[in-house]
Design an enzyme around this catalytic site. Structure first.
Site, PDB file in Angstrom:
ATOM      1  N   LEU A 130       0.415 -16.875  -1.755  1.00  0.00           N
ATOM      2  CA  LEU A 130      -0.602 -16.509  -2.742  1.00  0.00           C
ATOM      3  C   LEU A 130      -0.620 -15.008  -2.957  1.00  0.00           C
ATOM      4  CD1 LEU A 130      -3.109 -17.376  -4.447  1.00  0.00           C
ATOM      5  CD2 LEU A 130      -4.476 -17.000  -2.376  1.00  0.00           C
ATOM      6  N   SER A 132       0.971 -11.075  -0.963  1.00  0.00           N
ATOM      7  CA  SER A 132       1.810 -10.490   0.080  1.00  0.00           C
ATOM      8  C   SER A 132       1.436  -9.030   0.245  1.00  0.00           C
ATOM      9  CB  SER A 132       3.288 -10.620  -0.300  1.00  0.00           C
ATOM     10  OG  SER A 132       4.113 -10.080   0.696  1.00  0.00           O
ATOM     11  N   ALA A 133       1.211  -8.635   1.492  1.00  0.00           N
ATOM     12  CA  ALA A 133       0.823  -7.249   1.777  1.00  0.00           C
ATOM     13  C   ALA A 133       1.794  -6.636   2.761  1.00  0.00           C
ATOM     14  CB  ALA A 133      -0.609  -7.207   2.306  1.00  0.00           C
ATOM     15  N   SER A 134       1.468  -5.441   3.209  1.00  0.00           N
ATOM     16  CA  SER A 134       2.409  -4.684   4.035  1.00  0.00           C
ATOM     17  C   SER A 134       2.578  -5.264   5.427  1.00  0.00           C
ATOM     18  CB  SER A 134       1.939  -3.232   4.143  1.00  0.00           C
ATOM     19  OG  SER A 134       0.613  -3.185   4.650  1.00  0.00           O
ATOM     20  N   ALA A 136       1.163  -8.596   6.412  1.00  0.00           N
ATOM     21  CA  ALA A 136       1.167 -10.060   6.443  1.00  0.00           C
ATOM     22  C   ALA A 136       1.189 -10.600   5.024  1.00  0.00           C
ATOM     23  CB  ALA A 136      -0.064 -10.564   7.190  1.00  0.00           C
ATOM     24  N   ASP A 288     -11.009  -0.658   5.693  1.00  0.00           N
ATOM     25  CA  ASP A 288      -9.808  -0.797   4.857  1.00  0.00           C
ATOM     26  C   ASP A 288     -10.218  -1.344   3.490  1.00  0.00           C
ATOM     27  OD1 ASP A 288      -7.116  -0.515   4.369  1.00  0.00           O
ATOM     28  OD2 ASP A 288      -6.551  -2.452   5.213  1.00  0.00           O
TER      29      ASP A 288
END
Length: 545
Positions: A130, A132-134, A136, A288
Protein backbone atom coordinates in the site's frame (compact mmCIF):
# COMPACT_ATOMS: atom_id res chain seq x y z
CA UNK A 1 38.11 -3.93 7.85
CA UNK A 2 35.73 -1.50 9.52
CA UNK A 3 37.78 1.49 8.37
CA UNK A 4 38.00 0.03 4.89
CA UNK A 5 34.20 -0.34 4.73
CA UNK A 6 33.77 3.24 5.94
CA UNK A 7 36.14 4.52 3.25
CA UNK A 8 34.26 2.51 0.64
CA UNK A 9 30.94 3.93 1.83
CA UNK A 10 32.39 7.44 1.80
CA UNK A 11 33.43 6.91 -1.80
CA UNK A 12 29.95 5.61 -2.66
CA UNK A 13 28.37 8.71 -1.13
CA UNK A 14 30.69 11.02 -3.05
CA UNK A 15 30.14 9.06 -6.27
CA UNK A 16 26.35 9.28 -5.87
CA UNK A 17 26.46 13.03 -5.29
CA UNK A 18 28.66 13.53 -8.33
CA UNK A 19 26.63 11.12 -10.50
CA UNK A 20 23.58 13.27 -9.92
CA UNK A 21 25.55 16.50 -10.34
CA UNK A 22 24.75 17.85 -6.87
CA UNK A 23 28.15 19.50 -6.67
CA UNK A 24 26.99 21.78 -9.49
CA UNK A 25 24.25 23.17 -7.24
CA UNK A 26 26.78 24.65 -4.78
CA UNK A 27 27.12 28.43 -5.33
CA UNK A 28 30.46 29.43 -6.86
CA UNK A 29 31.28 31.72 -3.92
CA UNK A 30 31.25 28.69 -1.61
CA UNK A 31 33.50 26.54 -3.80
CA UNK A 32 36.88 27.17 -2.18
CA UNK A 33 40.08 26.30 -4.04
CA UNK A 34 40.87 23.01 -2.20
CA UNK A 35 37.33 21.79 -2.92
CA UNK A 36 37.61 22.71 -6.63
CA UNK A 37 40.96 20.91 -6.92
CA UNK A 38 39.58 17.83 -5.17
CA UNK A 39 36.61 17.79 -7.55
CA UNK A 40 38.83 18.06 -10.65
CA UNK A 41 40.95 15.16 -9.42
CA UNK A 42 37.83 12.93 -9.58
CA UNK A 43 37.47 13.60 -13.30
CA UNK A 44 35.88 10.20 -14.05
CA UNK A 45 32.85 11.01 -11.87
CA UNK A 46 30.51 13.10 -14.00
CA UNK A 47 26.90 14.22 -13.91
CA UNK A 48 24.99 11.36 -15.52
CA UNK A 49 21.58 13.01 -15.27
CA UNK A 50 21.97 16.53 -16.69
CA UNK A 51 18.49 16.36 -18.25
CA UNK A 52 16.73 15.99 -14.89
CA UNK A 53 15.58 18.92 -12.75
CA UNK A 54 17.63 19.83 -9.71
CA UNK A 55 14.88 18.75 -7.33
CA UNK A 56 14.56 15.32 -8.92
CA UNK A 57 18.33 14.85 -8.90
CA UNK A 58 18.45 15.60 -5.16
CA UNK A 59 15.54 13.24 -4.44
CA UNK A 60 16.99 10.37 -6.49
CA UNK A 61 20.41 10.81 -4.87
CA UNK A 62 18.91 10.61 -1.39
CA UNK A 63 16.85 7.56 -2.36
CA UNK A 64 19.96 5.89 -3.73
CA UNK A 65 21.93 6.59 -0.53
CA UNK A 66 19.38 4.86 1.70
CA UNK A 67 17.23 5.41 4.80
CA UNK A 68 19.55 7.71 6.76
CA UNK A 69 19.60 10.20 3.89
CA UNK A 70 15.92 9.70 3.06
CA UNK A 71 15.06 10.70 6.63
CA UNK A 72 17.10 13.86 6.17
CA UNK A 73 15.23 14.64 2.94
CA UNK A 74 11.89 14.07 4.66
CA UNK A 75 12.73 16.67 7.26
CA UNK A 76 13.79 19.20 4.63
CA UNK A 77 10.60 18.67 2.60
CA UNK A 78 8.48 20.35 5.29
CA UNK A 79 10.52 23.58 5.22
CA UNK A 80 9.15 25.29 2.13
CA UNK A 81 10.09 28.60 3.70
CA UNK A 82 13.74 27.53 3.49
CA UNK A 83 13.81 25.62 0.17
CA UNK A 84 12.83 26.56 -3.37
CA UNK A 85 9.37 25.22 -4.21
CA UNK A 86 10.55 22.80 -6.91
CA UNK A 87 13.03 21.11 -4.54
CA UNK A 88 10.53 20.93 -1.65
CA UNK A 89 7.89 19.30 -3.86
CA UNK A 90 10.34 16.66 -5.07
CA UNK A 91 11.57 15.89 -1.56
CA UNK A 92 7.94 15.50 -0.46
CA UNK A 93 7.83 12.36 -2.64
CA UNK A 94 10.27 10.72 -0.21
CA UNK A 95 7.52 10.55 2.39
CA UNK A 96 5.57 7.63 0.93
CA UNK A 97 6.93 6.86 -2.53
CA UNK A 98 10.22 5.14 -1.76
CA UNK A 99 10.71 2.17 -4.15
CA UNK A 100 9.20 -0.96 -2.54
CA UNK A 101 10.84 -4.34 -2.07
CA UNK A 102 9.35 -7.60 -3.35
CA UNK A 103 6.01 -8.48 -1.71
CA UNK A 104 6.98 -12.16 -1.71
CA UNK A 105 9.88 -11.28 0.61
CA UNK A 106 7.45 -9.44 2.85
CA UNK A 107 5.21 -12.52 3.01
CA UNK A 108 8.16 -14.74 3.97
CA UNK A 109 9.27 -12.31 6.68
CA UNK A 110 5.77 -12.12 8.20
CA UNK A 111 5.45 -15.90 8.25
CA UNK A 112 8.93 -16.34 9.72
CA UNK A 113 8.29 -13.74 12.45
CA UNK A 114 4.80 -14.97 13.41
CA UNK A 115 5.64 -18.65 12.77
CA UNK A 116 2.46 -19.42 10.87
CA UNK A 117 1.37 -19.27 7.23
CA UNK A 118 -0.28 -16.03 6.12
CA UNK A 119 -3.51 -17.89 5.27
CA UNK A 120 -3.85 -19.12 8.86
CA UNK A 121 -3.36 -15.66 10.31
CA UNK A 122 -5.08 -13.32 7.86
CA UNK A 123 -7.45 -13.11 4.92
CA UNK A 124 -7.01 -11.14 1.68
CA UNK A 125 -3.30 -10.42 2.15
CA UNK A 126 -2.15 -8.19 -0.72
CA UNK A 127 1.46 -8.70 -1.79
CA UNK A 128 1.38 -5.35 -3.56
CA UNK A 129 2.40 -2.78 -0.92
CA UNK A 130 0.00 0.00 0.00
CA UNK A 131 2.91 2.32 0.81
CA UNK A 132 6.68 2.10 1.02
CA UNK A 133 8.98 4.13 3.24
CA UNK A 134 12.65 4.26 4.06
CA UNK A 135 12.58 1.72 6.90
CA UNK A 136 9.55 -0.45 6.15
CA UNK A 137 6.59 -0.96 3.85
CA UNK A 138 2.89 -1.64 4.43
CA UNK A 139 0.54 -4.34 3.09
CA UNK A 140 -3.21 -4.63 3.51
CA UNK A 141 -5.12 -7.66 4.83
CA UNK A 142 -8.08 -8.67 7.02
CA UNK A 143 -8.23 -10.37 10.37
CA UNK A 144 -10.23 -13.57 10.55
CA UNK A 145 -12.92 -11.46 12.26
CA UNK A 146 -13.25 -9.42 9.06
CA UNK A 147 -11.62 -6.21 10.40
CA UNK A 148 -9.45 -4.39 7.89
CA UNK A 149 -5.81 -4.07 8.92
CA UNK A 150 -2.43 -3.03 7.60
CA UNK A 151 0.76 -5.00 8.19
CA UNK A 152 4.03 -3.11 8.46
CA UNK A 153 7.18 -5.07 7.58
CA UNK A 154 10.80 -3.99 8.10
CA UNK A 155 12.94 -3.91 4.95
CA UNK A 156 15.26 -6.94 4.65
CA UNK A 157 18.88 -6.33 5.67
CA UNK A 158 18.15 -2.68 6.50
CA UNK A 159 19.93 -2.85 9.86
CA UNK A 160 23.29 -3.53 8.24
CA UNK A 161 22.86 -0.55 5.88
CA UNK A 162 21.95 1.82 8.70
CA UNK A 163 24.79 0.55 10.88
CA UNK A 164 27.31 1.25 8.11
CA UNK A 165 26.07 4.82 7.51
CA UNK A 166 25.83 5.70 11.19
CA UNK A 167 29.27 4.21 11.83
CA UNK A 168 30.67 6.47 9.11
CA UNK A 169 28.90 9.48 10.59
CA UNK A 170 30.32 8.57 14.02
CA UNK A 171 33.87 8.40 12.63
CA UNK A 172 33.45 11.77 10.94
CA UNK A 173 32.02 13.29 14.14
CA UNK A 174 34.98 11.91 16.13
CA UNK A 175 37.39 13.42 13.60
CA UNK A 176 35.66 16.80 13.85
CA UNK A 177 35.81 16.61 17.67
CA UNK A 178 39.58 16.05 17.50
CA UNK A 179 40.34 18.66 14.84
CA UNK A 180 38.14 21.42 16.29
CA UNK A 181 37.97 20.70 20.05
CA UNK A 182 36.96 24.25 21.04
CA UNK A 183 33.78 24.07 18.93
CA UNK A 184 33.12 20.40 19.54
CA UNK A 185 32.78 20.96 23.27
CA UNK A 186 29.76 23.11 22.44
CA UNK A 187 28.31 21.31 19.42
CA UNK A 188 29.02 17.79 20.77
CA UNK A 189 28.93 16.08 17.35
CA UNK A 190 29.62 12.60 18.75
CA UNK A 191 26.71 12.84 21.22
CA UNK A 192 24.39 14.11 18.48
CA UNK A 193 25.29 11.19 16.20
CA UNK A 194 24.79 8.73 19.06
CA UNK A 195 21.36 10.22 19.71
CA UNK A 196 20.51 9.92 16.00
CA UNK A 197 21.75 6.32 15.99
CA UNK A 198 19.57 5.44 18.97
CA UNK A 199 16.56 7.02 17.30
CA UNK A 200 17.05 5.10 14.06
CA UNK A 201 17.55 1.74 15.75
CA UNK A 202 14.57 2.33 18.01
CA UNK A 203 12.54 2.75 14.83
CA UNK A 204 13.71 -0.67 13.61
CA UNK A 205 12.02 -2.38 16.57
CA UNK A 206 8.31 -2.49 15.72
CA UNK A 207 7.43 -3.73 19.21
CA UNK A 208 8.64 -0.36 20.47
CA UNK A 209 6.48 1.38 17.87
CA UNK A 210 3.49 -0.71 18.94
CA UNK A 211 4.00 0.29 22.59
CA UNK A 212 4.40 3.95 21.62
CA UNK A 213 1.20 3.86 19.56
CA UNK A 214 -0.75 2.26 22.39
CA UNK A 215 0.48 4.96 24.81
CA UNK A 216 -0.29 7.82 22.41
CA UNK A 217 -3.74 6.37 21.68
CA UNK A 218 -4.42 6.18 25.43
CA UNK A 219 -3.31 9.80 25.92
CA UNK A 220 -5.81 11.01 23.30
CA UNK A 221 -8.64 8.56 24.00
CA UNK A 222 -11.91 10.27 23.07
CA UNK A 223 -10.12 13.38 21.74
CA UNK A 224 -11.59 15.32 18.82
CA UNK A 225 -8.18 16.62 17.80
CA UNK A 226 -6.10 13.45 17.27
CA UNK A 227 -6.91 9.82 16.48
CA UNK A 228 -4.34 7.02 16.74
CA UNK A 229 -5.21 3.65 15.11
CA UNK A 230 -5.67 0.57 17.27
CA UNK A 231 -2.71 -1.82 17.52
CA UNK A 232 -3.31 -5.59 17.44
CA UNK A 233 -0.45 -6.44 19.75
CA UNK A 234 -0.97 -10.22 19.66
CA UNK A 235 0.21 -10.18 16.02
CA UNK A 236 3.18 -7.86 16.55
CA UNK A 237 6.86 -8.79 16.41
CA UNK A 238 10.15 -6.89 16.22
CA UNK A 239 9.89 -7.02 12.40
CA UNK A 240 6.09 -6.96 11.99
CA UNK A 241 3.37 -4.61 13.21
CA UNK A 242 -0.38 -5.10 12.70
CA UNK A 243 -2.81 -2.23 13.21
CA UNK A 244 -6.25 -1.00 12.27
CA UNK A 245 -6.53 0.33 8.73
CA UNK A 246 -7.55 3.97 8.60
CA UNK A 247 -9.02 6.02 5.77
CA UNK A 248 -8.00 9.64 5.66
CA UNK A 249 -6.80 12.42 3.41
CA UNK A 250 -3.00 12.89 3.33
CA UNK A 251 -2.27 16.18 5.01
CA UNK A 252 -0.11 17.16 2.03
CA UNK A 253 -3.07 16.84 -0.40
CA UNK A 254 -4.32 20.40 -0.02
CA UNK A 255 -6.74 20.17 -2.94
CA UNK A 256 -8.44 17.06 -1.53
CA UNK A 257 -8.76 18.68 1.87
CA UNK A 258 -10.39 21.75 0.37
CA UNK A 259 -12.67 19.62 -1.80
CA UNK A 260 -13.84 17.82 1.35
CA UNK A 261 -14.76 21.18 2.90
CA UNK A 262 -12.08 21.07 5.60
CA UNK A 263 -11.71 24.11 7.85
CA UNK A 264 -8.05 24.71 7.01
CA UNK A 265 -7.47 27.38 9.64
CA UNK A 266 -8.84 25.21 12.45
CA UNK A 267 -6.93 22.18 11.15
CA UNK A 268 -3.62 24.08 11.20
CA UNK A 269 -4.27 25.47 14.68
CA UNK A 270 -5.18 22.02 15.98
CA UNK A 271 -1.87 20.69 14.71
CA UNK A 272 -0.10 23.22 16.95
CA UNK A 273 -2.45 22.37 19.83
CA UNK A 274 -1.79 18.63 19.44
CA UNK A 275 1.98 19.18 19.47
CA UNK A 276 2.04 21.35 22.59
CA UNK A 277 -0.40 19.03 24.37
CA UNK A 278 1.87 16.06 23.75
CA UNK A 279 4.97 17.94 24.89
CA UNK A 280 3.71 19.79 27.96
CA UNK A 281 0.72 17.79 29.17
CA UNK A 282 1.96 14.26 28.46
CA UNK A 283 5.77 14.64 28.19
CA UNK A 284 5.43 12.11 25.36
CA UNK A 285 5.30 13.35 21.78
CA UNK A 286 5.25 11.91 18.28
CA UNK A 287 8.64 13.00 16.96
CA UNK A 288 8.24 12.04 13.29
CA UNK A 289 5.29 14.18 12.24
CA UNK A 290 6.22 14.65 8.60
CA UNK A 291 3.30 14.75 6.10
CA UNK A 292 3.70 11.06 5.20
CA UNK A 293 2.68 10.12 8.75
CA UNK A 294 -0.30 12.46 9.11
CA UNK A 295 -3.80 12.16 7.69
CA UNK A 296 -7.06 14.03 8.19
CA UNK A 297 -10.36 12.26 8.81
CA UNK A 298 -13.03 12.51 6.10
CA UNK A 299 -15.66 12.88 8.81
CA UNK A 300 -16.76 16.26 10.18
CA UNK A 301 -14.56 18.49 7.96
CA UNK A 302 -15.89 21.54 9.83
CA UNK A 303 -14.42 20.02 13.01
CA UNK A 304 -11.33 18.33 11.53
CA UNK A 305 -9.49 15.55 13.31
CA UNK A 306 -5.83 14.61 12.75
CA UNK A 307 -4.85 10.95 12.35
CA UNK A 308 -1.30 10.04 13.40
CA UNK A 309 0.53 6.89 12.39
CA UNK A 310 4.12 5.56 12.55
CA UNK A 311 5.04 6.21 16.18
CA UNK A 312 8.47 4.62 15.90
CA UNK A 313 10.15 7.82 17.04
CA UNK A 314 8.83 9.52 20.17
CA UNK A 315 10.39 12.08 22.45
CA UNK A 316 10.16 12.66 26.18
CA UNK A 317 11.12 15.62 28.35
CA UNK A 318 11.73 15.84 32.08
CA UNK A 319 10.04 18.42 34.31
CA UNK A 320 12.96 20.87 34.24
CA UNK A 321 13.26 20.80 30.43
CA UNK A 322 9.52 21.44 30.07
CA UNK A 323 9.58 24.37 32.47
CA UNK A 324 12.58 26.01 30.82
CA UNK A 325 11.05 25.51 27.37
CA UNK A 326 7.68 26.93 28.36
CA UNK A 327 9.29 29.94 30.03
CA UNK A 328 11.53 30.48 26.99
CA UNK A 329 8.58 30.37 24.60
CA UNK A 330 6.58 32.80 26.72
CA UNK A 331 9.56 35.13 26.98
CA UNK A 332 9.79 35.03 23.16
CA UNK A 333 6.11 35.88 22.81
CA UNK A 334 6.51 38.79 25.26
CA UNK A 335 9.83 39.89 23.70
CA UNK A 336 11.45 39.63 27.14
CA UNK A 337 15.05 39.15 25.99
CA UNK A 338 16.44 39.50 29.50
CA UNK A 339 14.36 36.52 30.59
CA UNK A 340 15.52 34.48 27.57
CA UNK A 341 19.16 35.19 28.44
CA UNK A 342 18.67 34.34 32.14
CA UNK A 343 16.87 31.09 31.31
CA UNK A 344 19.71 29.97 29.04
CA UNK A 345 22.15 30.49 31.91
CA UNK A 346 19.92 28.89 34.57
CA UNK A 347 19.30 25.79 32.43
CA UNK A 348 23.01 25.32 31.74
CA UNK A 349 22.58 25.74 27.99
CA UNK A 350 25.25 28.45 28.09
CA UNK A 351 28.14 28.62 30.61
CA UNK A 352 27.39 29.94 34.09
CA UNK A 353 29.95 32.76 33.72
CA UNK A 354 28.10 34.22 30.70
CA UNK A 355 27.45 37.94 31.11
CA UNK A 356 23.67 38.15 31.00
CA UNK A 357 23.65 41.81 29.94
CA UNK A 358 25.82 41.12 26.89
CA UNK A 359 23.81 38.03 25.98
CA UNK A 360 20.55 39.98 26.31
CA UNK A 361 21.86 42.77 24.08
CA UNK A 362 22.99 40.30 21.41
CA UNK A 363 19.58 38.54 21.42
CA UNK A 364 17.74 41.87 21.13
CA UNK A 365 19.94 43.00 18.24
CA UNK A 366 19.16 39.86 16.23
CA UNK A 367 15.49 39.25 17.10
CA UNK A 368 14.00 42.72 17.41
CA UNK A 369 14.02 43.39 13.63
CA UNK A 370 12.24 40.06 13.08
CA UNK A 371 9.45 40.95 15.48
CA UNK A 372 8.73 44.14 13.58
CA UNK A 373 6.83 41.93 11.10
CA UNK A 374 3.25 40.75 11.78
CA UNK A 375 3.38 37.64 13.99
CA UNK A 376 1.58 35.58 11.35
CA UNK A 377 4.50 36.18 8.98
CA UNK A 378 7.21 35.22 11.46
CA UNK A 379 8.67 31.72 11.17
CA UNK A 380 9.31 30.27 14.59
CA UNK A 381 11.99 28.13 12.96
CA UNK A 382 13.78 31.28 11.78
CA UNK A 383 13.55 32.78 15.25
CA UNK A 384 15.12 29.69 16.80
CA UNK A 385 17.79 29.61 14.11
CA UNK A 386 18.74 33.23 14.76
CA UNK A 387 18.71 32.68 18.52
CA UNK A 388 20.97 29.62 18.31
CA UNK A 389 23.37 31.42 15.98
CA UNK A 390 23.57 34.22 18.54
CA UNK A 391 23.96 31.83 21.48
CA UNK A 392 26.74 30.04 19.63
CA UNK A 393 28.93 33.10 20.16
CA UNK A 394 28.38 32.60 23.89
CA UNK A 395 29.44 28.92 23.74
CA UNK A 396 25.95 27.45 23.83
CA UNK A 397 26.16 23.65 24.04
CA UNK A 398 24.01 21.45 21.83
CA UNK A 399 21.30 19.74 23.90
CA UNK A 400 20.84 16.23 22.42
CA UNK A 401 17.65 15.67 24.43
CA UNK A 402 16.05 18.63 22.62
CA UNK A 403 17.04 17.64 19.07
CA UNK A 404 13.82 15.65 18.50
CA UNK A 405 11.72 18.46 19.91
CA UNK A 406 13.32 21.04 17.62
CA UNK A 407 12.87 18.80 14.58
CA UNK A 408 9.22 18.08 15.43
CA UNK A 409 8.48 21.77 15.96
CA UNK A 410 9.87 22.49 12.49
CA UNK A 411 7.64 19.74 11.06
CA UNK A 412 4.56 21.14 12.78
CA UNK A 413 5.21 24.70 11.66
CA UNK A 414 6.03 23.60 8.10
CA UNK A 415 2.87 21.50 7.79
CA UNK A 416 0.73 24.16 9.45
CA UNK A 417 1.91 26.87 7.07
CA UNK A 418 1.23 24.58 4.07
CA UNK A 419 -2.35 24.14 5.26
CA UNK A 420 -2.94 27.75 6.23
CA UNK A 421 -0.19 30.20 5.21
CA UNK A 422 -1.52 32.85 7.64
CA UNK A 423 -1.08 30.48 10.62
CA UNK A 424 -0.10 32.50 13.69
CA UNK A 425 1.75 29.87 15.70
CA UNK A 426 2.50 32.42 18.39
CA UNK A 427 -1.15 33.33 18.93
CA UNK A 428 -2.17 29.67 18.95
CA UNK A 429 0.52 28.48 21.35
CA UNK A 430 0.68 31.37 23.84
CA UNK A 431 -2.64 30.75 25.67
CA UNK A 432 -1.82 27.07 25.97
CA UNK A 433 1.60 27.77 27.48
CA UNK A 434 0.27 30.41 29.86
CA UNK A 435 -2.36 27.97 31.14
CA UNK A 436 0.25 25.25 31.53
CA UNK A 437 2.60 27.55 33.47
CA UNK A 438 -0.24 28.55 35.83
CA UNK A 439 -0.88 24.88 36.50
CA UNK A 440 2.80 24.33 37.27
CA UNK A 441 3.66 27.35 39.43
CA UNK A 442 0.39 29.07 40.42
CA UNK A 443 -2.38 28.25 42.88
CA UNK A 444 -3.59 25.55 40.50
CA UNK A 445 -0.28 23.77 40.99
CA UNK A 446 -0.91 23.68 44.76
CA UNK A 447 -4.43 22.32 44.26
CA UNK A 448 -3.19 19.71 41.79
CA UNK A 449 -0.46 18.62 44.22
CA UNK A 450 -3.02 18.29 47.02
CA UNK A 451 -5.32 16.23 44.76
CA UNK A 452 -2.43 14.04 43.70
CA UNK A 453 -1.24 13.37 47.26
CA UNK A 454 -4.67 13.14 48.88
CA UNK A 455 -5.10 9.35 48.43
CA UNK A 456 -1.69 8.74 50.00
CA UNK A 457 -2.46 11.04 52.93
CA UNK A 458 -5.86 9.40 53.45
CA UNK A 459 -4.18 5.99 53.55
CA UNK A 460 -1.65 7.12 56.18
CA UNK A 461 -4.09 9.16 58.32
CA UNK A 462 -5.14 6.24 60.66
CA UNK A 463 -1.45 5.64 61.44
CA UNK A 464 -0.78 9.32 62.23
CA UNK A 465 -1.09 9.18 66.11
CA UNK A 466 1.26 6.20 66.30
CA UNK A 467 3.69 7.85 63.90
CA UNK A 468 3.68 11.06 66.00
CA UNK A 469 4.27 9.06 69.21
CA UNK A 470 7.16 7.12 67.59
CA UNK A 471 8.66 10.34 66.29
CA UNK A 472 8.55 12.00 69.75
CA UNK A 473 10.02 8.92 71.44
CA UNK A 474 12.78 8.76 68.81
CA UNK A 475 13.48 12.47 69.28
CA UNK A 476 13.83 12.01 73.05
CA UNK A 477 16.15 9.05 72.59
CA UNK A 478 18.26 11.03 70.13
CA UNK A 479 18.43 13.90 72.61
CA UNK A 480 19.85 11.58 75.29
CA UNK A 481 22.32 10.14 72.84
CA UNK A 482 23.32 13.65 71.81
CA UNK A 483 23.96 14.63 75.43
CA UNK A 484 26.16 11.55 75.91
CA UNK A 485 28.03 12.29 72.70
CA UNK A 486 28.50 15.88 73.76
CA UNK A 487 30.07 14.74 77.06
CA UNK A 488 32.36 12.35 75.22
CA UNK A 489 33.20 15.03 72.69
CA UNK A 490 34.06 17.51 75.44
CA UNK A 491 36.35 14.97 77.09
CA UNK A 492 37.88 14.12 73.71
CA UNK A 493 38.51 17.79 72.94
CA UNK A 494 40.10 18.27 76.34
CA UNK A 495 42.43 15.30 75.71
CA UNK A 496 43.23 16.59 72.24
CA UNK A 497 44.25 19.97 73.67
CA UNK A 498 46.46 18.40 76.35
CA UNK A 499 48.09 16.12 73.78
CA UNK A 500 48.90 18.99 71.42
CA UNK A 501 50.42 20.93 74.39
CA UNK A 502 52.68 17.96 75.31
CA UNK A 503 53.81 17.62 71.68
CA UNK A 504 54.74 21.30 71.67
CA UNK A 505 56.69 20.83 74.95
CA UNK A 506 58.46 17.83 73.43
CA UNK A 507 59.45 19.90 70.38
CA UNK A 508 60.89 22.58 72.69
CA UNK A 509 62.88 19.93 74.67
CA UNK A 510 64.19 18.50 71.40
CA UNK A 511 65.41 21.91 70.27
CA UNK A 512 67.05 22.56 73.66
CA UNK A 513 68.78 19.14 73.63
CA UNK A 514 70.17 19.88 70.18
CA UNK A 515 71.61 23.18 71.38
CA UNK A 516 73.18 21.50 74.47
CA UNK A 517 74.71 18.85 72.22
CA UNK A 518 76.24 21.59 70.11
CA UNK A 519 77.70 23.20 73.24
CA UNK A 520 79.43 19.90 74.16
CA UNK A 521 77.17 19.08 77.11
CA UNK A 522 76.31 15.59 75.92
CA UNK A 523 75.01 14.30 79.29
CA UNK A 524 72.47 17.11 79.55
CA UNK A 525 71.59 16.61 75.88
CA UNK A 526 70.93 12.85 76.29
CA UNK A 527 68.72 13.50 79.31
CA UNK A 528 66.78 16.05 77.26
CA UNK A 529 66.28 13.58 74.38
CA UNK A 530 64.98 10.90 76.77
CA UNK A 531 62.60 13.43 78.34
CA UNK A 532 61.50 14.52 74.85
CA UNK A 533 60.60 10.92 73.95
CA UNK A 534 58.59 10.46 77.17
CA UNK A 535 56.68 13.73 76.69
CA UNK A 536 55.85 12.88 73.04
CA UNK A 537 54.60 9.42 73.98
CA UNK A 538 52.29 10.98 76.58
CA UNK A 539 51.08 13.55 74.03
CA UNK A 540 50.27 10.95 71.32
CA UNK A 541 48.46 8.86 73.91
CA UNK A 542 46.22 11.80 74.83
CA UNK A 543 45.41 12.52 71.16
CA UNK A 544 44.73 8.87 70.32
CA UNK A 545 42.03 8.52 73.01
Amino acid sequence: MKKLRELLRLYQIGKTLFDYGLDELIPARLQILPARLARKSLFWLKNRHPDLSRGKRIRLALEHLGPVFIKFGQMLSTRRDLLPLDIAEELALLQDRVPPFDGALARKQIEASLRQPIEVLFDEFDEKPLASASIAQVHTARLKTGQEIVIKVIRPDIERVIEADVSLMHSMATLVARLVPERSSRLRPVEVVEEYRKTLFDELNLLREAANSIQLRRNFEGSRTLYVPEIHSSYCHENVLVMERIYGIPVSDIEALKANGTDMKLLAERGVEVFFTQVFRDSFFHADMHPGNIFVSYDHPEDPQWIGIDCGIVGTLNRDDKRYLAENFLAFFNRDYRKVAELHVESGWVPADTKVEEFESAIRTVLEPIFEKPLSEISFGHVLLNLFNTARRFNMAVQPQLVLLQKTLLYVEGVGRQLYPQLDLWKTAKPFLEEWMQQQVGYKAVLNAVKEKAPFWAEKLPDLPELVYDALRQAKLQQRQAQGLYHQFAQHNQGQGQGRFLLAVGATLLLSSTLLLGMGKSEWAMSGLVLTLVVWLLGWRKIAR
